[in-house]
Design an enzyme around this catalytic site. Sequence first.
Site, PDB file in Angstrom:
ATOM      1  N   CYS A  66      30.541 140.694  85.717  1.00  0.00           N
ATOM      2  CA  CYS A  66      31.849 140.092  85.980  1.00  0.00           C
ATOM      3  C   CYS A  66      32.805 140.313  84.808  1.00  0.00           C
ATOM      4  O   CYS A  66      34.004 140.520  85.007  1.00  0.00           O
ATOM      5  CB  CYS A  66      31.703 138.608  86.294  1.00  0.00           C
ATOM      6  SG  CYS A  66      30.742 138.300  87.804  1.00  0.00           S
ATOM      7  N   CYS A  92      28.103 136.460  82.336  1.00  0.00           N
ATOM      8  CA  CYS A  92      27.873 137.467  83.374  1.00  0.00           C
ATOM      9  C   CYS A  92      28.501 138.798  82.958  1.00  0.00           C
ATOM     10  O   CYS A  92      29.724 138.975  83.040  1.00  0.00           O
ATOM     11  CB  CYS A  92      28.457 137.009  84.710  1.00  0.00           C
ATOM     12  SG  CYS A  92      28.217 138.233  86.020  1.00  0.00           S
TER      13      CYS A  92
END
Length: 182
Positions: A135, A132
């Site tokens: 993130c 991700c």
Amino acid sequence: MRELERLIGQIPDFAIDVRNNLTSMLADDTLPSQSKYGLLLAAAIATRNPEVITAMESAAASVLTPAALSAAKSAASVMAMNNVYYRFVRLSSNPEYRDMPARLQMNVIDRPGVDKADFELWSLAVSAINGCAACIDASERGLQEAWLSSSEIQTAVRFAAIVQSVAVALEAAGNDESLAVE
């Protein structure tokens, strides 16, 4: 640490580099013990491999407080949720999702029960395994604000890569065994 020695012994010869990297990682003292062992546990949970989780949790339990053990597990679980959601938002071609509230509870990020930098380091490792980018960027910013060096941040991701490679090697070895039985 007996579980880690057993885990090292289970890594097949075709993955000698993985075995050597795991052995080197365990001797690496770039990160403080709490940071390192919480990272190993969170990364292990992200691999979803029961053998790796058991070995890393056993090792972590000998070093971490119960609060730190819980925080490492919290980092893995909350980032599993966030990684799916924010990866979708970033990958979707519909920009409307970027402006919508996530409406996901993630209070543990603000009050993890351990030093915020450790929690961010563990979250970064999980996000790297889960792929991700949003993130990863958020955790990296938090770590830079906490004055962690690029070398420490890179070490965390390198450790996550090694833990993931152990899980893959064990899975491949298990597949080899199941083929031999047939």
